[in-house]
Write an enzyme that holds these catalytic residues in place. Structure first.
Site, PDB file in Angstrom:
ATOM      1  N   HIS A 168      46.443  28.524  55.744  1.00 59.05           N
ATOM      2  CA  HIS A 168      45.745  29.004  54.546  1.00 59.05           C
ATOM      3  C   HIS A 168      46.327  28.343  53.306  1.00 59.05           C
ATOM      4  O   HIS A 168      46.712  29.006  52.353  1.00 59.05           O
ATOM      5  CB  HIS A 168      45.857  30.533  54.458  1.00 59.05           C
ATOM      6  CG  HIS A 168      45.101  31.138  53.310  1.00 59.05           C
ATOM      7  ND1 HIS A 168      43.749  30.975  53.138  1.00 59.05           N
ATOM      8  CD2 HIS A 168      45.517  31.907  52.268  1.00 59.05           C
ATOM      9  CE1 HIS A 168      43.359  31.621  52.056  1.00 59.05           C
ATOM     10  NE2 HIS A 168      44.418  32.184  51.500  1.00 59.05           N
TER      11      HIS A 168
ATOM     12  N   ASP B 113      38.774  31.250  53.102  1.00 58.61           N
ATOM     13  CA  ASP B 113      38.467  29.882  53.531  1.00 58.61           C
ATOM     14  C   ASP B 113      37.111  29.836  54.246  1.00 58.61           C
ATOM     15  O   ASP B 113      36.327  28.906  54.059  1.00 58.61           O
ATOM     16  CB  ASP B 113      39.559  29.350  54.462  1.00 58.61           C
ATOM     17  CG  ASP B 113      40.933  29.388  53.814  1.00 58.61           C
ATOM     18  OD1 ASP B 113      41.011  29.169  52.595  1.00 58.61           O
ATOM     19  OD2 ASP B 113      41.914  29.650  54.532  1.00 58.61           O
TER      20      ASP B 113
END
Length: 228
Positions: free
Chosen positions: A93, A66
């Site tokens: 996530h 990310d």
């Protein structure tokens, strides 16, 4: 493949692997990268607790991809080198639980529309890859790269580098979610300190308020699986 499909496939795998770790390497730092990380990390925690070897400082969910995506998107937007960008990405996530804090990047200034587009692209970059591969696969090389970056930093910290700070999904009291991704300082025994994430912009606060209930739901799904 949806994250529910991933859960059905990976939950049992992670549970079995962590049972082995608890027996044969209980002091290891475990970096869980198998999706859905928001659920597989709680599964790992429950297994380690059941085996009596749980150490919150040695269990991490890898959210580095990310950060890599957010850094890349900011750099492309501003004409910068991605190596010079470090976007804090907090939460979880998966989808809307991923919250890039673009307001904390010095010199980054875009329109509201572009900010929204970059936020959503960071959150759903994995879906973009699946579509590009016409459903024949998902992010693989980028995930491998993120895993390498995270693990290399953990090893540097274990070997005495005192400068390692990176985002990770860990047991945390920063919010009322039992696990939360934020910047963490790493040391010889894993996570030395869970750092705060600073002030949020009004835009980020809106996403934060939407994200937290979904994150807690995904965490509980992992806990329930491990306890059944």
């Amino acid at each position: 493949m949806t994250r529910d499909d991933l859960f059905n496939t990976n939950a049992s795998i992670v549970k079995t692997l962590v049972e082995g770790c608890a027996q044969f390497c209980p002091d290891a730092v475990l970096a869980i990268i198998s999706n859905p990380v928001n659920s597989t990390v709680p599964i790992a925690a429950e297994v380690l607790k059941q085996k009596g070897v749980y150490d919150k400082n040695k269990l991490c969910g890898v959210t580095t991809l990310d950060v890599c995506r957010a850094n890349t998107f900011v750099a492309k937007s501003m004409g910068w080198d991605p190596k010079d960008v470090d976007v804090p990405v907090i939460g979880g996530h998966a989808g809307i639980t991923i919250l890039p804090l673009f307001s904390q990047v010095p010199g980054f200034n875009v329109s509201d529309a572009e900010l929204d587009a970059l936020t959503v692209r960071t959150q759903f970059g994995g879906d973009e890859v699946v579509k590009a591969k016409a459903g024949a696969g998902s992010a693989t090389l980028s995930m491998a790269y993120a895993g390498y970056i995270f693990t290399e930093n953990v090893l540097k910290a274990i070997n005495g580098d005192e400068s390692i700070v990176q985002c990770a999904f860990v047991e945390s009291d920063l919010t009322d979610a039992p696990f939360f991704a934020s910047p963490c300082k790493f040391g010889k025994n894993g996570v030395e300190e869970v750092l705060g994430f600073g002030d949020l912009s009004p835009y980020e606060r809106e996403w934060f308020d939407k994200m937290l209930p979904e994150l807690k739901k995904q965490i509980q799904k992992g806990v329930d699986f491990a306890k059944k």
